[in-house]
Design a protein around this motif. Structure first.
Motif, PDB file in Angstrom:
ATOM      1  N   THR A 235     -25.476  27.286   5.410  1.00 58.29           N
ATOM      2  CA  THR A 235     -26.095  28.249   6.307  1.00 58.29           C
ATOM      3  C   THR A 235     -27.486  27.817   6.737  1.00 58.29           C
ATOM      4  OG1 THR A 235     -26.959  29.496   4.425  1.00 58.29           O
ATOM      5  CG2 THR A 235     -24.802  30.135   5.276  1.00 58.29           C
ATOM      6  N   TRP A 238     -27.618  26.507  10.231  1.00 57.58           N
ATOM      7  CA  TRP A 238     -27.085  27.327  11.310  1.00 57.58           C
ATOM      8  C   TRP A 238     -28.133  28.226  11.936  1.00 57.58           C
ATOM      9  CZ3 TRP A 238     -22.599  29.121   7.674  1.00 57.58           C
ATOM     10  CH2 TRP A 238     -21.701  28.045   7.496  1.00 57.58           C
ATOM     11  N   LYS A 240     -30.829  31.479  12.095  1.00 56.88           N
ATOM     12  CA  LYS A 240     -31.005  32.835  11.583  1.00 56.88           C
ATOM     13  C   LYS A 240     -29.684  33.607  11.577  1.00 56.88           C
ATOM     14  CE  LYS A 240     -35.814  33.319  13.097  1.00 56.88           C
ATOM     15  NZ  LYS A 240     -36.762  34.118  13.927  1.00 56.88           N
ATOM     16  N   LEU A 241     -29.498  34.399  10.537  1.00 55.74           N
ATOM     17  CA  LEU A 241     -28.343  35.285  10.468  1.00 55.74           C
ATOM     18  C   LEU A 241     -28.574  36.446  11.426  1.00 55.74           C
ATOM     19  CD1 LEU A 241     -25.668  36.185   9.126  1.00 55.74           C
ATOM     20  CD2 LEU A 241     -27.057  37.357   7.405  1.00 55.74           C
ATOM     21  N   ARG A 242     -27.667  36.607  12.409  1.00 61.12           N
ATOM     22  CA  ARG A 242     -27.809  37.660  13.404  1.00 61.12           C
ATOM     23  C   ARG A 242     -26.855  38.828  13.173  1.00 61.12           C
ATOM     24  NH1 ARG A 242     -32.734  37.299  15.225  1.00 61.12           N
ATOM     25  NH2 ARG A 242     -33.186  35.425  16.462  1.00 61.12           N
ATOM     26  N   SER A 244     -23.759  40.374  10.209  1.00 61.51           N
ATOM     27  CA  SER A 244     -22.959  40.210   9.003  1.00 61.51           C
ATOM     28  C   SER A 244     -22.077  41.432   8.845  1.00 61.51           C
ATOM     29  CB  SER A 244     -23.859  40.052   7.778  1.00 61.51           C
ATOM     30  OG  SER A 244     -23.093  39.871   6.595  1.00 61.51           O
ATOM     31  N   GLU A 251     -19.805  36.316   9.600  1.00 59.09           N
ATOM     32  CA  GLU A 251     -21.211  36.277   9.978  1.00 59.09           C
ATOM     33  C   GLU A 251     -21.414  35.504  11.280  1.00 59.09           C
ATOM     34  OE1 GLU A 251     -23.438  36.538   5.662  1.00 59.09           O
ATOM     35  OE2 GLU A 251     -22.877  34.550   6.408  1.00 59.09           O
ATOM     36  N   TYR A 253     -24.568  33.317  13.239  1.00 67.29           N
ATOM     37  CA  TYR A 253     -25.875  32.691  13.103  1.00 67.29           C
ATOM     38  C   TYR A 253     -26.356  32.182  14.458  1.00 67.29           C
ATOM     39  CZ  TYR A 253     -25.136  32.677   8.035  1.00 67.29           C
ATOM     40  OH  TYR A 253     -24.924  33.054   6.738  1.00 67.29           O
ATOM     41  N   GLU A 254     -27.678  32.088  14.592  1.00 65.34           N
ATOM     42  CA  GLU A 254     -28.282  31.609  15.833  1.00 65.34           C
ATOM     43  C   GLU A 254     -29.370  30.584  15.513  1.00 65.34           C
ATOM     44  OE1 GLU A 254     -31.481  33.527  18.710  1.00 65.34           O
ATOM     45  OE2 GLU A 254     -29.510  34.503  18.952  1.00 65.34           O
TER      46      GLU A 254
END
Length: 275
Positions: A235, A238, A240-242, A244, A251, A253-254
């Motif tokens: 992760t 990948w 930032k987690l945008r 979940s 999930e 990611y951006e």
């Protein structure tokens, strides 16, 4: 080709009849953020680079055929342009589809799109054989579902539903614990293929035309390779987690590359093994 043309005719007739009876139902609503391939024609062909093992070839061919039923999108399987399958570097203007034993890192499948503004410039699919070689996931149903869904993401489609335990919608764009509909009641339907709602959404996404195209047959762009090799094993690459859902099982990611360019990564995680 005859099968695809026949299915297109049936779908067009069904859509006409349905729109006459209930117009509101023909409007789809699961675009992935409005992201799309720029193109100057009403329909286009998206090339899928074959970097998968023989165990996946049939499922890649099947998914390509099913998505080509769309009136606006054709897909064509071409020789893969990836030198290292575990990296699965992207190729400008097309989608590279890769399979490998990526390790016990938790993820089952990944779909990535590289965007400039709202335009997709290249795409990638990774299928983790570390899990697909296990008894739980080494089934035609799971392979069809994940292959079908990840390829669809690279054309700009999102999920119709993101809950694993509810009744199947009859589309590979619906998360499920029962891909072929055999574990639940007799009325459960299969989630191994696209449905009409998916084809309707593609029409909605690609109704307009662009002044230029990002769909091309170019060789891999070295600049893109330097800036977009993320998404390999963890992760951290990948961005930032945008989003979940399902307690982290799915999930989004951006990774921001600057100047309006980003890499978006859809991840479906393998279900944890029962202890």
């Amino acid at each position: 080709m005859a099968k695809i043309l026949f299915r297109r005719l049936i779908l067009v007739l069904a859509a006409v009849l349905l729109s006459a009876a209930i117009p509101a139902l023909t409007h789809a609503n699961h675009s992935w953020g409005g992201y799309h391939w720029a193109r100057t024609t009403g329909s286009f062909t998206l090339k899928l680079g074959d970097n998968v093992s023989s165990a996946w070839d049939g499922y890649l061919a099947e998914a390509s055929s099913e998505w080509s039923v769309s009136s606006v999108l054709d897909t064509a399987i071409v020789a893969g342009a990836v030198s290292r399958v575990k990296k699965c570097q992207p190729t400008s203007g097309r989608v590279e589809v890769c399979s490998s034993t990526y390790g016990n890192n938790g993820w089952l499948g990944i779909a990535q799109i590289w965007i400039s503004g709202l335009h997709i410039t290249q795409g990638g699919v990774k299928l983790n054989d570390t899990y697909f070689n296990t008894a739980k996931y080494n089934t035609p149903a799971w392979r069809r579902l994940v292959m079908c869904q990840e390829i669809a993401h690279t054309s700009g489609l999102d999920h119709q539903d993101e809950t694993f335990g509810n009744p199947n919608l009859g589309t590979c764009m619906d998360y499920t614990n029962d891909p072929d509909g055999t574990l639940a009641n007799p009325d459960q339907v299969s989630n191994e293929y696209p449905n009409q709602h998916d084809y309707d959404e593609l029409v909605d996404i690609y109704t307009h035309l662009d002044s230029a195209t990002t769909v091309k047959q170019a060789l891999r762009n070295n600049a893109n390779r330097r800036e977009t090799s993320g998404g390999e094993l963890g992760t951290g690459q990948w961005g930032k987690l945008r989003r979940s859902t399902n307690r982290g099982r799915t999930e989004l990611y951006e990774l921001d590359l600057g100047r309006g360019r980003k890499v978006l990564t859809h991840v479906i995680w393998a279900e944890p093994e029962e202890e």
